[in-house]
Scaffold this motif. Structure first.
Motif, mmCIF file in Angstrom:
data_model
loop_
_atom_site.group_PDB
_atom_site.id
_atom_site.type_symbol
_atom_site.label_atom_id
_atom_site.label_comp_id
_atom_site.label_asym_id
_atom_site.label_seq_id
_atom_site.Cartn_x
_atom_site.Cartn_y
_atom_site.Cartn_z
ATOM 1 N N TYR A 1 0.829 -1.217 0.000
ATOM 2 C CA TYR A 1 0.000 0.000 0.000
ATOM 3 C C TYR A 1 0.861 1.263 0.000
ATOM 4 O O TYR A 1 0.520 2.251 -0.638
ATOM 5 C CB TYR A 1 -0.936 0.010 1.204
ATOM 6 N N ALA A 2 1.972 1.238 0.738
ATOM 7 C CA ALA A 2 2.843 2.416 0.775
ATOM 8 C C ALA A 2 3.349 2.725 -0.631
ATOM 9 O O ALA A 2 3.335 3.871 -1.084
ATOM 10 C CB ALA A 2 4.011 2.175 1.732
ATOM 11 N N ARG A 3 3.786 1.682 -1.323
ATOM 12 C CA ARG A 3 4.293 1.881 -2.685
ATOM 13 C C ARG A 3 3.164 2.322 -3.619
ATOM 14 O O ARG A 3 3.318 3.256 -4.407
ATOM 15 C CB ARG A 3 4.918 0.566 -3.186
ATOM 16 N N MET B 1 0.314 3.869 -3.059
ATOM 17 C CA MET B 1 -0.199 5.228 -2.845
ATOM 18 C C MET B 1 0.849 6.271 -3.241
ATOM 19 O O MET B 1 0.525 7.322 -3.761
ATOM 20 C CB MET B 1 -0.611 5.410 -1.382
ATOM 21 N N ARG B 2 2.142 5.942 -2.997
ATOM 22 C CA ARG B 2 3.203 6.868 -3.382
ATOM 23 C C ARG B 2 3.225 7.042 -4.904
ATOM 24 O O ARG B 2 3.398 8.161 -5.406
ATOM 25 C CB ARG B 2 4.543 6.348 -2.852
ATOM 26 N N HIS C 1 -2.405 10.096 -0.025
ATOM 27 C CA HIS C 1 -3.328 9.036 0.402
ATOM 28 C C HIS C 1 -2.670 8.220 1.509
ATOM 29 O O HIS C 1 -1.650 7.557 1.267
ATOM 30 C CB HIS C 1 -3.660 8.114 -0.769
#
Lengths: 147, 147, 147
Positions: C16-18, C20-21, C76
């Motif tokens: 998710y971190a990747r 959204m980034r 996000h």
């Protein structure tokens, strides 16, 4: 961090995600089950700590019904988790709590910023809160609680 | 994700939780210890990067004292963590940072949204920041820093 | 929580971190690759679900270009993750989503609060979204989607 300790830490994250989702969805009875039967909820926004699962559930139910009547959706985010294992086997979990509020048809906004410090115990494999200490960032830190 | 890598990732989460809590509680000397002695704090909101633990501590102390005098409680949330292990053994950790601000007796609100990119090193078992690059979302991305 | 399950949970956080980034940096084609070719993006803010990677990418590209033209930086955040492994091997991941918005030269603020429920699959080792269901907190819950 050992892999075992990492898994405990992750489990606490998961526990909080479930616990807050139950509250925000108004599933108050299930939420109250995440506290020990004789658990304590000590918030400096309340006149005095709520003692025992029944009182904790009853307090949350009133808040939940008021929000539903007002058409407001709250979201409790816990983050910045630090965990310490205590000699007695309990877990001391510190988090920041961010509460968001969205009125139906309206604009989401920050409702409140607090800290949360929990004493967690394992009850037949299941994590539960023995004592929760919530301190609002807008109130003076004078009242340190009994923790 | 391997269990070993997962544990490193979790350790970085824990490191950030402790680091931000130290800052937000005004424990500036302990906070500064989370940087390498020759660490660099490069924020595009500052005229130039702070170099070395002493300068980093001194900058944070001034900000912390001003907030205390103003009766403002800041909370630094880091999230959306991505980690890459570099060939030289350092860790490159990217996060989003959300800063909340609550005046005593007042309303919590979003103060700022930034990104944070850290080069982390392990110093006798303890993680420390070698270089931090903070970029505010309200400023143009023109200044890419030296990273 | 087993160490294996903890590692899966951590991997989803990282995914998710990747994801959204990529979106927030305007890398829309790479972002769209995080969905299955026949993935579905069902948001109750849209007139109907977007079906297939091409439609998903095209929708995100328009939004991304509009934000760039307006000089607005969105962020996000996904948090409060709960994961359940389903009998068919897919992962059901529930999160809260907080969207922050910062105009260039202006003040960051909360743009929106939503929930996100994903069916994730592993495609040659890589996690991808098969179906995403986003529900805005400001809209009534009547439209439950097809999930």
């Amino acid at each position: 961090m050992s892999e075992e300790r990492s898994a405990v830490y992750q489990e606490i994250h998961h526990f909080y995600a479930r616990q807050m989702r139950l509250l925000d969805e108004g599933r108050v009875a299930e939420w109250a089950e995440t506290f020990e039967p004789d658990g304590v909820f000590d918030a400096n926004g309340h006149p005095e700590p709520l003692r025992g699962r029944e009182m904790i559930e009853s307090g949350a139910r009133k808040a939940s019904e008021r929000l539903a009547a007002d058409g407001v959706q709250r979201r409790h985010w816990l983050g910045m988790l630090e965990v310490a294992e205590r000699p007695d086997g309990t877990l001391f979990a510190q988090t920041y709590a961010l509460i968001l509020s969205t009125p139906r048809g309206g604009q989401a906004s920050v409702h409140m910023s607090t800290t949360c410090a929990d004493v967690l115990v394992r009850d037949e494999g299941t994590l539960r809160v023995r004592r929760r200490t919530v301190r609002r960032d807008d109130l003076a830190a004078a009242d340190g609680g009994e923790n």
